[in-house]
Motif scaffolding. Structure first.
Motif, PDB file in Angstrom:
ATOM      1  N   TRP A   1       7.388   3.972  14.597  1.00  5.94           N
ATOM      2  CA  TRP A   1       5.931   3.864  14.746  1.00  5.94           C
ATOM      3  C   TRP A   1       5.220   4.342  13.483  1.00  5.94           C
ATOM      4  O   TRP A   1       4.132   3.866  13.155  1.00  5.94           O
ATOM      5  N   MET A   2       5.886   5.254  12.751  1.00  4.14           N
ATOM      6  CA  MET A   2       5.340   5.758  11.483  1.00  4.14           C
ATOM      7  C   MET A   2       5.922   5.017  10.276  1.00  4.14           C
ATOM      8  O   MET A   2       5.897   5.517   9.163  1.00  4.14           O
ATOM      9  N   ASN A   3       6.479   3.828  10.511  1.00  3.24           N
ATOM     10  CA  ASN A   3       6.868   2.908   9.435  1.00  3.24           C
ATOM     11  C   ASN A   3       8.251   3.152   8.854  1.00  3.24           C
ATOM     12  O   ASN A   3       8.553   2.687   7.755  1.00  3.24           O
TER      13      ASN A   3
ATOM     14  N   ARG B   1       6.998   7.912   3.106  1.00  4.96           N
ATOM     15  CA  ARG B   1       6.628   6.668   3.797  1.00  4.96           C
ATOM     16  C   ARG B   1       5.718   6.963   4.984  1.00  4.96           C
ATOM     17  O   ARG B   1       4.723   6.260   5.211  1.00  4.96           O
ATOM     18  N   MET B   2       6.049   7.983   5.753  1.00  3.28           N
ATOM     19  CA  MET B   2       5.227   8.324   6.913  1.00  3.28           C
ATOM     20  C   MET B   2       3.852   8.814   6.488  1.00  3.28           C
ATOM     21  O   MET B   2       2.830   8.418   7.061  1.00  3.28           O
ATOM     22  N   ALA B   3       3.817   9.658   5.460  1.00  3.91           N
ATOM     23  CA  ALA B   3       2.539  10.208   5.012  1.00  3.91           C
ATOM     24  C   ALA B   3       1.592   9.120   4.518  1.00  3.91           C
ATOM     25  O   ALA B   3       0.379   9.208   4.705  1.00  3.91           O
TER      26      ALA B   3
ATOM     27  N   PHE C   1       0.841  -1.197   0.000  1.00  7.14           N
ATOM     28  CA  PHE C   1       0.000   0.000   0.000  1.00  7.14           C
ATOM     29  C   PHE C   1       0.878   1.249   0.000  1.00  7.14           C
ATOM     30  O   PHE C   1       0.644   2.197  -0.758  1.00  7.14           O
ATOM     31  N   THR C   2       1.910   1.240   0.853  1.00 10.36           N
ATOM     32  CA  THR C   2       2.816   2.388   0.937  1.00 10.36           C
ATOM     33  C   THR C   2       3.511   2.640  -0.390  1.00 10.36           C
ATOM     34  O   THR C   2       3.572   3.788  -0.866  1.00 10.36           O
TER      35      THR C   2
END
Length: 316
Positions: free
Chosen positions: A231-233, A300-302, A63-64
């Motif tokens: 935590w935000m990948n 990635r975080m977004a 998905f990312t």
């Protein structure tokens, strides 16, 4: 700069073929001199305990990648409520509200390019340094006295039955735990895809916020910045293996973790011998040696906050 192309097979290999590592145990009274983050070790233990976790993380990775390639990312500001769970045996471990707020302030500076050392990013990386644009608001502080000397990294601090504090509304609030971890571990985080009952970030109380000169070189609140990145990948910048991939296209390939404050330029021994981005928050340098995220890390975080993303409930 490396290019990252992720296929379904590659993602499956990433999360199902992790290297076994020994988890640090025990307590230690002396302050840490080298950064140790247990996020990868905790992930490996969770993958062994939950066979479905690898599948969930592979889906998140696919998905990312799709959202980054199609540029369909979150628009506008993300504001994250933070619950701080303080588990203490000693007075020093019962950190003050002022120290807690200092950590929230550091997160807001580091994730919004307001940190005073942001302009110290070398010219080589100036074109990819990023303002993440995510803010944090202290929602609640919960305190609990304990007889435990150290908690380890098996998530006991998150479980009421084991003397800890269960997370508060983990699908809409970031839970931080401040406690004595032990084993020389500064902190660890749960990556997106894990169980909500254990979701959040754990930080040793000595390295939570602006903790004073006694806890240098980890006294500037960057342990939380690093762990919230997980935590935000975000992965460790060296990919947790020699010349590995952090799944980000604009960070150089690192041969391993860096410690202390490396002199610039610090060259990788990997193919092409690129200059390493040692000042990135996802390396292992001292607090005063890390002061940037990259645009690729921002993407990635977004991606986890958009509709359908692993933490989309925070972006509503």
């Amino acid at each position: 700069m490396k290019k990252v192309f992720i296929t379904t097979i590659a993602a499956l290999m990433l999360f199902s073929c992790q290297n076994d590592q020994t988890e640090p145990t025990g307590s230690d009274a002396s302050a840490a001199t080298r950064r140790l983050c247990a996020s990868q070790e905790v992930l490996e233990a969770q993958l062994k305990a939950d066979p479905m976790l690898a599948i969930r993380m592979n889906e998140i990775e696919a998905f990312t990648t799709n959202r980054i390639l199609t540029n369909r990312l979150v628009n506008g500001k993300i504001e994250i409520p933070v619950v701080v769970n303080v588990l203490y045996k000693t007075t020093a471990q019962n950190i003050s509200n002022a120290q807690i707020q200092s950590q929230i302030d550091v997160l807001n500076k580091d994730f919004n390019a307001l940190n005073s050392d942001y302009n110290s990013v070398p010219a080589l990386f100036a074109g990819v340094k990023a303002n993440i644009g995510i803010t944090f608001v202290l929602d609640q502080v919960i305190r609990k006295s304990t007889t435990k000397t150290s908690w380890g990294t098996n998530d006991a601090m998150k479980k009421t039955a084991q003397g800890g504090l269960a997370p508060t509304s983990p699908t809409t609030k970031l839970n931080l735990w401040s406690c004595a971890i032990g084993g020389g571990i500064l902190g660890y985080a749960q990556f997106p895809g894990g169980a909500s009952a254990t979701d959040g970030v754990v930080i040793d109380s000595r390295y939570f916020g602006l903790s004073g000169a006694a806890n240098a070189p980890f006294n500037l609140g960057r342990t939380a910045t690093h762990e919230v990145g997980h935590w935000m990948n975000l992965r460790h910048i060296w990919g947790d293996t020699t010349c590995g991939s952090d799944l980000v296209s604009d960070t150089p390939t690192h041969n391993d973790a860096n410690y202390g404050v490396p002199a610039y330029p610090h060259y990788s021994t990997c193919s092409g011998t690129p200059v390493e981005m040692t000042m990135n928050y996802m390396d292992y340098t001292d607090d005063n040696g890390m002061y940037m995220f990259s645009l690729g890390q921002k993407s990635r975080m977004a991606a986890i906050f958009v509709s359908g993303g692993a933490r989309a409930s925070f972006g509503q």
